[in-house]
Design a protein around this motif. Structure first.
Motif, PDB file in Angstrom:
ATOM      1  N   ILE A   1       3.425   8.536 -44.893  1.00 43.76           N
ATOM      2  CA  ILE A   1       2.625   8.732 -43.670  1.00 43.76           C
ATOM      3  C   ILE A   1       3.484   8.497 -42.436  1.00 43.76           C
ATOM      4  O   ILE A   1       3.454   9.285 -41.473  1.00 43.76           O
ATOM      5  CB  ILE A   1       1.398   7.791 -43.681  1.00 43.76           C
ATOM      6  N   ASN A   2       4.267   7.440 -42.452  1.00 44.79           N
ATOM      7  CA  ASN A   2       5.100   7.140 -41.286  1.00 44.79           C
ATOM      8  C   ASN A   2       6.304   8.069 -41.177  1.00 44.79           C
ATOM      9  O   ASN A   2       6.773   8.367 -40.070  1.00 44.79           O
ATOM     10  CB  ASN A   2       5.535   5.679 -41.326  1.00 44.79           C
ATOM     11  N   THR A   3       6.812   8.534 -42.304  1.00 46.28           N
ATOM     12  CA  THR A   3       7.882   9.532 -42.265  1.00 46.28           C
ATOM     13  C   THR A   3       7.390  10.811 -41.605  1.00 46.28           C
ATOM     14  O   THR A   3       8.074  11.388 -40.749  1.00 46.28           O
ATOM     15  CB  THR A   3       8.371   9.841 -43.692  1.00 46.28           C
ATOM     16  N   LEU A   4       6.211  11.239 -41.997  1.00 46.21           N
ATOM     17  CA  LEU A   4       5.615  12.444 -41.414  1.00 46.21           C
ATOM     18  C   LEU A   4       5.419  12.275 -39.911  1.00 46.21           C
ATOM     19  O   LEU A   4       5.719  13.184 -39.125  1.00 46.21           O
ATOM     20  CB  LEU A   4       4.288  12.739 -42.100  1.00 46.21           C
ATOM     21  N   TYR A   5       4.952  11.114 -39.523  1.00 44.12           N
ATOM     22  CA  TYR A   5       4.754  10.839 -38.092  1.00 44.12           C
ATOM     23  C   TYR A   5       6.069  10.929 -37.324  1.00 44.12           C
ATOM     24  O   TYR A   5       6.157  11.583 -36.267  1.00 44.12           O
ATOM     25  CB  TYR A   5       4.139   9.444 -37.912  1.00 44.12           C
ATOM     26  N   SER A   6       7.098  10.265 -37.818  1.00 38.83           N
ATOM     27  CA  SER A   6       8.357  10.201 -37.068  1.00 38.83           C
ATOM     28  C   SER A   6       9.018  11.570 -36.969  1.00 38.83           C
ATOM     29  O   SER A   6       9.583  11.924 -35.926  1.00 38.83           O
ATOM     30  CB  SER A   6       9.305   9.180 -37.698  1.00 38.83           C
ATOM     31  N   ILE A   7       8.942  12.369 -38.037  1.00 39.48           N
ATOM     32  CA  ILE A   7       9.534  13.705 -38.004  1.00 39.48           C
ATOM     33  C   ILE A   7       8.733  14.613 -37.071  1.00 39.48           C
ATOM     34  O   ILE A   7       9.313  15.397 -36.304  1.00 39.48           O
ATOM     35  CB  ILE A   7       9.613  14.282 -39.424  1.00 39.48           C
TER      36      ILE A   7
END
Length: 638
Positions: free
Chosen positions: A36-42
């Motif tokens: 979830i946080n990877t998707l957000y940061s990208i």
């Protein structure tokens, strides 16, 4: 475009880890929270590598939570990624464990934030990446250093499966066995897709288990997206192969965890995976985020935990630049020339999309050779093709093409074979991927190869003219192509017929002359000229596309009435175009030489947005205007 993006604060990770006792569910929940946080940061950064981050998330979670001993202590076990594309996922995991500051989640690919690929300037990142295949060798060095120091740490290295096409991996295996490196475990993220397409369609790895066993390695295989199977594999690794290096071939799905990104969702027969790099669409972001959130909350519910509470931020997504992209212009033009010239063959190093070669591969498949992630092999193959009278065009990113196969390029030159090398993604920009992908030493690395002409066009018309030169001229050529969209200012410059070593004035001005090449530098020089005009200085801007050749008579004529000469380059200051021009001026023995200044990079390039990084390195129009003014009017430049 404005959008509300959501992420999970660090205290939600703590609640997940404290509230789930079952190690397998705990690891799975942590991996999904990290996704979830990877998707957000990208999404916030506007670029990054989703597919690789998602495929590796479960292995990283299990390593960090249950396998490694004291991973964040100086004497603890070491983990690093050799493939490097999964950096956003690793950052998200480190932030979730409190090993990186939470605010860094919002700074992926920004100046002073988290680089697009691993960098040791970031805590707990133990190795940088460059061209692929270096990780196992790096781990061996760490282990030998630990032994000399009397330390005992285990070292875990993640590789990609496409990465295993790079020869250095196989060079490294025998030595690890020879030294009995039971400390070393390699995890292969075997998601079966390299960059944008299937490994089997590029350069099949064959019997991967048999290959590792033939070197004496312990070999295990598991579902790399299953915490339970990863647990079993690591237990067997220590039980059955404690005295030798071992590899765990982790069969994964690229984009695992969200069907929106999962390679298993690709239509049958589709060759291109769409989520290797770049940010997804808003629709795909929302779909994947909701799917991940639903899956995570269902898992939490089974353990009696309330759903997570994401934080949100209203974000303006990075605007995508418009304008022609030179690799695509080049690729279409190459097809046109190849249809008229049967000698032309094209070789590619797993970058068919980014090097503009899709039209060639589809129009002339029998003359297209996909070499995979094996630049040295590709360049030597080109030498063999040239020896039989063909005209090979060799393609990769500039950062990989000029460095790894440099010896092979020199050998080709020693045989006087004509080959055209085409490097895309050249120069400082785009800066978001980080220094491993910023080719700013290619001119110095290739400029001295005998018979090799280094050439950088400024726009679409210049690219067509450069291609014609490459075909017609007797010498081998390195064609340096910037990959970001060409600005309107640079595109409007058009092109004139090329004469080796000679440039052209693209903005007439006064006795202050600035020479540059390529769309990035010329755009900034034209804009700087407008800024200087407001201060009463008319800057003459010159496009000199030849980076290791200059006609001394042309240069003497250009500088005859100049008081100040600046050479600005998208490259390091050592060994670039400025050095070439300064030497030519001195050797010409002219009675009057203008004051000379070379401007370029002087340190490892920074990661960030285009505007941030150009400004930080003094190559933006504003910084260039200041530099020119300080030289011309030292007491008035403020």
């Amino acid at each position: 475009m404005n959008i509300s993006l959501a992420w999970l604060p660090a205290d939600e990770f703590t609640r997940i880890l404290d509230g789930i006792d079952d190690p397998h569910d705990r690891s799975r929940a942590f991996a999904d929270a990290s996704r979830i946080n990877t998707l957000y940061s990208i999404m916030r950064a506007g670029s990054g590598h989703l597919g690789s981050s998602f495929s590796a998330a479960d292995a990283v979670a299990w390593l960090m939570l249950h396998e490694m001993r004291s991973p964040f202590e100086p004497d603890g076990d070491v983990y690093f990624s050799s493939k490097g594309h999964d950096a956003p996922g690793l950052y998200a995991s480190l932030i979730g464990l409190g090993a990186l500051p939470e605010e860094k989640l919002h700074q992926l690919r920004r100046l002073g934030g988290l680089p697009g690929h691993p960098d040791v300037s970031i805590p707990h990142m133990h190795a940088n990446t460059g061209s692929l295949g270096m990780g196992i060798s790096r781990a061996k060095g760490m282990i030998l250093a630990d032994r000399l120091a009397g330390a005992s740490r285990r070292v875990y290295v993640l590789t990609g499966d496409g990465e295993l096409q790079e020869g250095q991996n196989w060079e490294a295996l025998a030595g690890a066995v020879h030294h009995g490196m039971g400390e070393l475990t390699v995890i292969v993220d075997h998601n079966k897709i390299q960059s944008d397409t299937w490994v089997t369609d590029v350069s099949d790895l064959g019997d991967l288990e048999g290959k590792f066993r033939s070197f004496g390695w312990g070999v295990l295989r598991c579902d790399g997206n299953s915490a339970r199977e990863l647990d079993t594999a690591f237990r067997l690794r220590h039980k059955e192969h404690s005295g030798s290096p071992a590899v765990i071939i982790a069969d994964t799905v690229k984009g695992a965890g969200a069907s929106t990104f999962a390679a298993t969702s690709m239509p049958e027969g589709e060759w291109r995976y769409r989520f290797h790099s770049g940010a997804p669409s808003v629709e795909d972001y929302r779909s994947a985020h909701q799917e991940l959130l639903t899956s995570l909350n269902a898992l939490l519910g089974r353990h009696g935990l309330v759903p997570v509470e994401p934080a949100t931020a209203d974000v303006t997504l990075p605007a995508k630049a418009t304008g022609p992209q030179l690799p695509q212009v080049y690729g279409r033009a190459l097809v046109e020339r190849a249809l008229r010239d049967e000698r032309i063959v094209a070789l590619d190093a797993d970058l068919v999309l980014d090097t503009g070669l899709i039209p060639f591969s589809q129009t002339l498949p029998q003359r297209f050779i996909e070499c995979g992630i094996a630049e040295q092999d590709m360049v030597s193959m080109a030498g063999g093709l040239a020896s039989r009278g063909l005209l090979p065009f060799v393609h990769s990113f500039s950062c990989f093409l000029h460095a790894r196969p440099n010896e092979q390029m020199y050998t080709n030159a020693s045989e006087h074979r004509k080959i055209v090398y085409v490097g895309s993604l050249a120069g400082l920009i785009p800066a978001a991927p980080g220094h491993s992908h910023q080719a700013v030493r290619d001119i110095s690395a290739l400029g001295a190869i005998p018979g090799l002409v280094v050439l950088e066009p400024a726009n679409s018309a210049g690219t067509e003219a450069a291609l014609d030169f490459c075909i017609a001229h007797e010498s081998s050529t390195y064609l340096r192509l910037v990959s970001t969209p060409v600005s309107a200012e640079a595109e409007a410059l058009g092109a004139e017929p090329l004469t080796l070593g000679r440039g052209r004035v693209v903005r007439s001005g006064g006795a202050t002359v600035a020479i540059g090449s390529g769309p990035i530098v010329l755009t900034q020089l034209i804009r700087a000229a407008e800024l200087l005009a407001g201060r009463g200085i008319e800057l003459t801007v010159v496009d000199l596309p030849w980076l290791n050749r200059v006609d001394s008579d042309w240069l003497a004529d250009l500088t005859a009435g100049a008081d100040e000469l600046f050479v600005v380059e998208n490259h390091y200051t050592h060994g670039g175009q400025a050095d070439l021009i300064a030497r030519a001026l001195l050797e010409h023995r002219d009675d009057r030489i203008p004051a000379f200044t070379g401007i370029g990079l002087t340190e490892v390039p920074k990661c960030g947005t285009e505007a941030e990084v150009l400004d930080a390195h003094g190559l933006s129009a504003e910084r260039l205007a200041e530099r020119f003014l300080a030289r011309i009017r030292p007491n008035e430049h403020h």
